[in-house]
Design a protein around this motif. Sequence first.
Motif, PDB file in Angstrom:
ATOM      1  N   VAL A 235       0.825  -1.208   0.000  1.00 43.97           N
ATOM      2  CA  VAL A 235       0.000   0.000   0.000  1.00 43.97           C
ATOM      3  C   VAL A 235       0.860   1.258   0.000  1.00 43.97           C
ATOM      4  O   VAL A 235       0.580   2.231  -0.699  1.00 43.97           O
ATOM      5  CB  VAL A 235      -0.937   0.010   1.225  1.00 43.97           C
ATOM      6  CG1 VAL A 235      -1.720   1.315   1.288  1.00 43.97           C
ATOM      7  CG2 VAL A 235      -1.893  -1.166   1.174  1.00 43.97           C
ATOM      8  N   ALA A 236       1.950   1.249   0.790  1.00 47.52           N
ATOM      9  CA  ALA A 236       2.814   2.432   0.889  1.00 47.52           C
ATOM     10  C   ALA A 236       3.480   2.736  -0.453  1.00 47.52           C
ATOM     11  O   ALA A 236       3.535   3.889  -0.883  1.00 47.52           O
ATOM     12  CB  ALA A 236       3.868   2.220   1.971  1.00 47.52           C
ATOM     13  N   LEU A 237       3.980   1.691  -1.104  1.00 47.17           N
ATOM     14  CA  LEU A 237       4.604   1.886  -2.411  1.00 47.17           C
ATOM     15  C   LEU A 237       3.595   2.404  -3.427  1.00 47.17           C
ATOM     16  O   LEU A 237       3.890   3.300  -4.218  1.00 47.17           O
ATOM     17  CB  LEU A 237       5.182   0.554  -2.929  1.00 47.17           C
ATOM     18  CG  LEU A 237       6.617   0.198  -2.571  1.00 47.17           C
ATOM     19  CD1 LEU A 237       7.017  -1.056  -3.326  1.00 47.17           C
ATOM     20  CD2 LEU A 237       7.562   1.331  -2.893  1.00 47.17           C
ATOM     21  N   SER A 238       2.403   1.839  -3.404  1.00 51.87           N
ATOM     22  CA  SER A 238       1.361   2.257  -4.341  1.00 51.87           C
ATOM     23  C   SER A 238       1.031   3.730  -4.151  1.00 51.87           C
ATOM     24  O   SER A 238       0.901   4.489  -5.118  1.00 51.87           O
ATOM     25  CB  SER A 238       0.101   1.407  -4.134  1.00 51.87           C
ATOM     26  OG  SER A 238       0.377   0.036  -4.341  1.00 51.87           O
ATOM     27  N   GLN A 239       0.918   4.138  -2.885  1.00 52.68           N
ATOM     28  CA  GLN A 239       0.580   5.527  -2.580  1.00 52.68           C
ATOM     29  C   GLN A 239       1.682   6.474  -3.052  1.00 52.68           C
ATOM     30  O   GLN A 239       1.417   7.522  -3.653  1.00 52.68           O
ATOM     31  CB  GLN A 239       0.360   5.675  -1.070  1.00 52.68           C
ATOM     32  CG  GLN A 239       0.160   7.098  -0.587  1.00 52.68           C
ATOM     33  CD  GLN A 239       1.412   7.653   0.062  1.00 52.68           C
ATOM     34  OE1 GLN A 239       2.120   6.938   0.754  1.00 52.68           O
ATOM     35  NE2 GLN A 239       1.700   8.921  -0.163  1.00 52.68           N
ATOM     36  N   LYS A 240       2.943   6.076  -2.813  1.00 52.78           N
ATOM     37  CA  LYS A 240       4.068   6.918  -3.233  1.00 52.78           C
ATOM     38  C   LYS A 240       4.084   7.078  -4.753  1.00 52.78           C
ATOM     39  O   LYS A 240       4.239   8.179  -5.284  1.00 52.78           O
ATOM     40  CB  LYS A 240       5.391   6.285  -2.775  1.00 52.78           C
ATOM     41  CG  LYS A 240       5.690   6.369  -1.291  1.00 52.78           C
ATOM     42  CD  LYS A 240       7.015   5.674  -0.999  1.00 52.78           C
ATOM     43  CE  LYS A 240       7.265   5.512   0.481  1.00 52.78           C
ATOM     44  NZ  LYS A 240       7.490   6.800   1.159  1.00 52.78           N
ATOM     45  N   LEU A 241       3.932   5.959  -5.446  1.00 50.73           N
ATOM     46  CA  LEU A 241       3.993   6.015  -6.908  1.00 50.73           C
ATOM     47  C   LEU A 241       2.864   6.873  -7.484  1.00 50.73           C
ATOM     48  O   LEU A 241       3.087   7.688  -8.386  1.00 50.73           O
ATOM     49  CB  LEU A 241       3.927   4.609  -7.502  1.00 50.73           C
ATOM     50  CG  LEU A 241       3.983   4.591  -9.032  1.00 50.73           C
ATOM     51  CD1 LEU A 241       5.358   5.011  -9.523  1.00 50.73           C
ATOM     52  CD2 LEU A 241       3.624   3.226  -9.584  1.00 50.73           C
ATOM     53  N   MET A 242       1.661   6.703  -6.951  1.00 45.84           N
ATOM     54  CA  MET A 242       0.525   7.482  -7.453  1.00 45.84           C
ATOM     55  C   MET A 242       0.772   8.980  -7.256  1.00 45.84           C
ATOM     56  O   MET A 242       0.469   9.794  -8.122  1.00 45.84           O
ATOM     57  CB  MET A 242      -0.761   7.056  -6.746  1.00 45.84           C
ATOM     58  CG  MET A 242      -1.194   5.626  -7.035  1.00 45.84           C
ATOM     59  SD  MET A 242      -1.726   5.340  -8.735  1.00 45.84           S
ATOM     60  CE  MET A 242      -3.430   5.875  -8.629  1.00 45.84           C
ATOM     61  N   LYS A 243       1.362   9.316  -6.109  1.00 50.83           N
ATOM     62  CA  LYS A 243       1.624  10.728  -5.823  1.00 50.83           C
ATOM     63  C   LYS A 243       2.699  11.273  -6.760  1.00 50.83           C
ATOM     64  O   LYS A 243       2.597  12.382  -7.285  1.00 50.83           O
ATOM     65  CB  LYS A 243       2.061  10.883  -4.359  1.00 50.83           C
ATOM     66  CG  LYS A 243       1.826  12.270  -3.802  1.00 50.83           C
ATOM     67  CD  LYS A 243       1.706  12.207  -2.288  1.00 50.83           C
ATOM     68  CE  LYS A 243       1.079  13.476  -1.758  1.00 50.83           C
ATOM     69  NZ  LYS A 243       0.759  13.368  -0.328  1.00 50.83           N
ATOM     70  N   PHE A 244       3.759  10.484  -6.939  1.00 49.59           N
ATOM     71  CA  PHE A 244       4.817  10.893  -7.866  1.00 49.59           C
ATOM     72  C   PHE A 244       4.277  11.077  -9.273  1.00 49.59           C
ATOM     73  O   PHE A 244       4.500  12.094  -9.922  1.00 49.59           O
ATOM     74  CB  PHE A 244       5.919   9.832  -7.920  1.00 49.59           C
ATOM     75  CG  PHE A 244       6.914   9.907  -6.807  1.00 49.59           C
ATOM     76  CD1 PHE A 244       7.527  11.099  -6.472  1.00 49.59           C
ATOM     77  CD2 PHE A 244       7.252   8.773  -6.094  1.00 49.59           C
ATOM     78  CE1 PHE A 244       8.448  11.159  -5.451  1.00 49.59           C
ATOM     79  CE2 PHE A 244       8.176   8.827  -5.073  1.00 49.59           C
ATOM     80  CZ  PHE A 244       8.776  10.028  -4.753  1.00 49.59           C
ATOM     81  N   ALA A 245       3.585  10.059  -9.765  1.00 49.53           N
ATOM     82  CA  ALA A 245       3.127  10.063 -11.151  1.00 49.53           C
ATOM     83  C   ALA A 245       2.146  11.203 -11.407  1.00 49.53           C
ATOM     84  O   ALA A 245       2.180  11.843 -12.466  1.00 49.53           O
ATOM     85  CB  ALA A 245       2.484   8.723 -11.501  1.00 49.53           C
ATOM     86  N   SER A 246       1.260  11.471 -10.453  1.00 50.52           N
ATOM     87  CA  SER A 246       0.280  12.544 -10.647  1.00 50.52           C
ATOM     88  C   SER A 246       0.949  13.911 -10.678  1.00 50.52           C
ATOM     89  O   SER A 246       0.484  14.827 -11.360  1.00 50.52           O
ATOM     90  CB  SER A 246      -0.782  12.507  -9.547  1.00 50.52           C
ATOM     91  OG  SER A 246      -0.192  12.712  -8.273  1.00 50.52           O
ATOM     92  N   SER A 247       2.087  14.050  -9.955  1.00 53.10           N
ATOM     93  CA  SER A 247       2.773  15.351  -9.929  1.00 53.10           C
ATOM     94  C   SER A 247       3.456  15.657 -11.263  1.00 53.10           C
ATOM     95  O   SER A 247       3.696  16.813 -11.590  1.00 53.10           O
ATOM     96  CB  SER A 247       3.821  15.380  -8.814  1.00 53.10           C
ATOM     97  OG  SER A 247       4.912  14.520  -9.109  1.00 53.10           O
ATOM     98  N   LEU A 248       3.750  14.620 -12.047  1.00 53.53           N
ATOM     99  CA  LEU A 248       4.442  14.825 -13.314  1.00 53.53           C
ATOM    100  C   LEU A 248       3.576  15.551 -14.336  1.00 53.53           C
ATOM    101  O   LEU A 248       4.076  16.264 -15.194  1.00 53.53           O
ATOM    102  CB  LEU A 248       4.892  13.478 -13.901  1.00 53.53           C
ATOM    103  CG  LEU A 248       5.941  12.713 -13.084  1.00 53.53           C
ATOM    104  CD1 LEU A 248       6.184  11.350 -13.713  1.00 53.53           C
ATOM    105  CD2 LEU A 248       7.232  13.507 -13.000  1.00 53.53           C
ATOM    106  N   GLY A 249       2.278  15.359 -14.235  1.00 42.28           N
ATOM    107  CA  GLY A 249       1.385  15.966 -15.221  1.00 42.28           C
ATOM    108  C   GLY A 249       0.805  17.291 -14.803  1.00 42.28           C
ATOM    109  O   GLY A 249      -0.006  17.871 -15.529  1.00 42.28           O
ATOM    110  N   ASN A 250       1.203  17.785 -13.604  1.00 42.54           N
ATOM    111  CA  ASN A 250       0.684  19.068 -13.104  1.00 42.54           C
ATOM    112  C   ASN A 250      -0.842  19.124 -13.150  1.00 42.54           C
ATOM    113  O   ASN A 250      -1.439  20.155 -13.475  1.00 42.54           O
ATOM    114  CB  ASN A 250       1.260  20.240 -13.918  1.00 42.54           C
ATOM    115  CG  ASN A 250       2.763  20.370 -13.740  1.00 42.54           C
ATOM    116  OD1 ASN A 250       3.273  20.212 -12.641  1.00 42.54           O
ATOM    117  ND2 ASN A 250       3.463  20.653 -14.819  1.00 42.54           N
ATOM    118  N   GLY A 251      -1.454  17.985 -12.816  1.00 43.82           N
ATOM    119  CA  GLY A 251      -2.913  17.955 -12.740  1.00 43.82           C
ATOM    120  C   GLY A 251      -3.619  17.878 -14.082  1.00 43.82           C
ATOM    121  O   GLY A 251      -4.842  18.014 -14.145  1.00 43.82           O
TER     122      GLY A 251
END
Length: 401
Positions: A235-251
């Motif tokens: 769960v922790a890894l999934s949460q980190k990756l989702m946060k990282f990946a979403s930041s790349l597209g600036n929303g």
Amino acid sequence: MSQLVDIYVGRQPIFDTSMRVFAYELLFRSGSEQNHAVILGGDTASAQVMMNVFGDLGLHEVVGEHKAFINFTEGLLLRENRPFFPRKQVVIEVLEDVKVTPKLISSLRALREAGFTIALDDYVFNPELTELESYADIIKVDILAVGPKRLVEHVVQLKEKGIRLLAEKVETREQFEFCKRIGFDYFQGYFFAKPKIIKGQRLPTNKLTVLELLSSVYDPNIDMHVLSKIISKDVALSQKLMKFASSLGNGRFELTSIHDAVMRFGMERLKSWSSMLVLSGVDDKPVELFITSLVRAKFCELVGAKVGDMSKDTYFTVGLFSTLDAVMDVSLEELLVQMKFDQRISKALLEQHGSLGICLKAVISIEKGEVGFELPRGLTATEVTRFYLEAMQFAESIDLA
């Protein structure tokens, strides 16, 4: 449910000539009462800052729209993977103790060409570092270590090269006014603000899953769906990756799944992120322990593919788990009860029994420099030696050192 872990990041503002916040420097802190740097391996400290900020606290929540200065050691700069953090907002701060080598210069050139901003930290006009000036966008000058006369001389030279200057350790208004008058662009120090500690919490990350991910991203034949499954297990890894990946597209886009995040992140970023995950969690463990795990896992996998009596993944698992008691600080017997492994794996790990056990014993014997050990079925001594060398090359190709 896993207990949340407290995390901390120091944040010190950097101001422009109008005393408006231009950026924040993000600093490693180990606790809320410890508003100073703690002695820790530089790679690990920087990795923890990045993991805490990008994966847990959130870059926007920590610095808003401002830039973030993050210290980079020589070891981190020499990594060849594509950085996983946003190039427009992160300033790569090159520490003053780096050695100027062709490889370092090549790395800085590539980072600048990729669009990253480079800052030189604690610059004191050392002639040995002059070559780095050509690759710097910003130079931070420790004004307490350089006298006023030298400051004036060098400011003129650096400004002519188009380099922006940041005065560090500004402690009085007089120092601020002087540095502003002679041409500094940015200012940082106790005159403006001491570092503020940002506190947050994160889920503990499963070290085994991180290690499995690290070894998998370097497999040239790996399927991205397999990587998605590995990350989804934690769960922790999934949460980190989702946060990282979403930041790349600036929303600009919405993520629909872990696999969507993996695909948007890309393989090179995954390599960089995985090695940083290991580094950020091994302040109490020697990196060599993780390298040993990877060597053993790869060796066993190569042997398993040749022996063919069971899945090569089963062989890989035996090698990977063989050091896990040291990594997790829990007895192997206790870990195996929790994991509910096939009895063949458990007996191989605890008693070095069966073909799996023979394989594990062989790699441990090679590590110790022993000879005359039992060879896995159907393999010659030459083949076993070749597999071990391949496994070492595999582990060395992974960015951990």
